[in-house]
Scaffold this active site. Structure first.
Site, PDB file in Angstrom:
ATOM      1  CB  CYS A 169     101.330  46.863  -8.901  1.00 60.85           C
ATOM      2  SG  CYS A 169     101.333  46.683  -7.120  1.00 60.85           S
TER       3      CYS A 169
ATOM      4  CD  GLU B  43      99.077  44.047 -10.520  1.00 62.97           C
ATOM      5  OE1 GLU B  43     100.257  44.044 -10.880  1.00 62.97           O
ATOM      6  OE2 GLU B  43      98.667  43.437  -9.518  1.00 62.97           O
TER       7      GLU B  43
ATOM      8  CB  CYS C 262      98.280  44.415  -4.200  1.00 59.61           C
ATOM      9  SG  CYS C 262      98.149  46.051  -4.949  1.00 59.61           S
TER      10      CYS C 262
ATOM     11  CD  GLU D 147     110.423  47.184  -5.901  1.00 61.03           C
ATOM     12  OE1 GLU D 147     111.596  47.303  -5.501  1.00 61.03           O
ATOM     13  OE2 GLU D 147     109.704  46.189  -5.664  1.00 61.03           O
TER      14      GLU D 147
ATOM     15  CB  CYS E 243      96.197  46.156  -8.465  1.00 61.96           C
ATOM     16  SG  CYS E 243      97.840  46.906  -8.579  1.00 61.96           S
TER      17      CYS E 243
ATOM     18  CG  ASN F 153     107.594  45.204 -10.195  1.00 59.42           C
ATOM     19  OD1 ASN F 153     108.092  44.758 -11.231  1.00 59.42           O
ATOM     20  ND2 ASN F 153     108.001  44.828  -8.998  1.00 59.42           N
TER      21      ASN F 153
HETATM   22  N1  THU Z   1     103.737  43.786  -7.199  1.00 58.55           N
HETATM   23  C1  THU Z   1     103.160  43.894  -8.432  1.00 58.55           C
HETATM   24  O1  THU Z   1     103.721  44.538  -9.329  1.00 58.55           O
HETATM   25  N2  THU Z   1     101.968  43.282  -8.646  1.00 58.55           N
HETATM   26  C2  THU Z   1     101.334  42.482  -7.752  1.00 58.55           C
HETATM   27  O2  THU Z   1     100.269  41.964  -8.032  1.00 58.55           O
HETATM   28  C3  THU Z   1     101.952  42.233  -6.453  1.00 58.55           C
HETATM   29  C4  THU Z   1     103.102  43.101  -6.093  1.00 58.55           C
HETATM   30  C5  THU Z   1     105.046  44.406  -6.971  1.00 58.55           C
HETATM   31  C6  THU Z   1     105.076  45.607  -6.088  1.00 58.55           C
HETATM   32  C7  THU Z   1     106.516  45.582  -5.586  1.00 58.55           C
HETATM   33  O3  THU Z   1     107.351  46.222  -6.537  1.00 58.55           O
HETATM   34  C8  THU Z   1     106.872  44.108  -5.565  1.00 58.55           C
HETATM   35  O4  THU Z   1     105.915  43.461  -6.378  1.00 58.55           O
HETATM   36  C9  THU Z   1     106.865  43.483  -4.186  1.00 58.55           C
HETATM   37  O5  THU Z   1     105.681  43.743  -3.534  1.00 58.55           O
END
Ligand code: THU
Length: 131
Positions: A53, A55, A87, A44, A90, A42
């Site tokens: 994210c 994935e 999520c 941010e 995704c 991920n």
């Molecule tokens: N996140 C992911 O990378 N994948 C997921 O399946 C769930 C959420 C990340 C997004 C964000 O950077 C952090 O987790 C918190 O939501």
């Protein structure tokens, strides 16, 4: 590649996570039928909504390298107690390329559970829906 190895690589990918806002590191691995593995973490952003994210990072890497078919298994390793299921955004992105994808959701202990994308996103909207 075994599920265990794919999961181990997803956990390893957490080290590249850029998550200064949530502190929730996520790594992902996408296995293709020819054995290729695309990885992601991920990433941010100060404008929170611009976050991508783990994935989806792996998905974008696959597509941008010309791999849009033959996706077999996706592993997602979160850093919480709960299994890290993808999520909604995704799930939708994955459905475009691999509606029958296997998904492995991993928790901080390295334990994992399996589901199909069709279980996670039943009656999804995909390319065929536009015909
Ligand atoms: N996140 C992911 O990378 N994948 C997921 O399946 C769930 C959420 C990340 C997004 C964000 O950077 C952090 O987790 C918190 O939501």
């Amino acid at each position: 590649m075994t599920d265990e190895k794919l999961v181990a690589k997803a956990i390893e990918m957490r080290k590249f996570s850029y998550a200064p806002y949530s502190q929730f590191a996520v790594g992902a691995t996408l296995l293709c039928e020819d054995g290729t593995v695309f990885t992601g973490c991920n990433v941010e952003n100060a404008a929170y909504g611009s976050t991508i994210c783990a994935e989806r990072t792996a998905l974008v890497k696959a597509v941008s390298e010309g791999c849009t078919t033959g996706w077999v298994t996706l592993a997602i390793a979160g850093s919480g107690e709960d299994f890290c299921w993808p999520c909604g955004a995704c799930r939708q992105m994955l459905y475009e390329f691999a509606p029958k994808l296997r998904v492995l959701a991993v928790n901080q202990h390295g334990q994992f559970q399996q589901a199909s994308l069709s279980q996670l996103l039943p009656m999804g909207f995909g390319p065929a829906s536009l015909e």
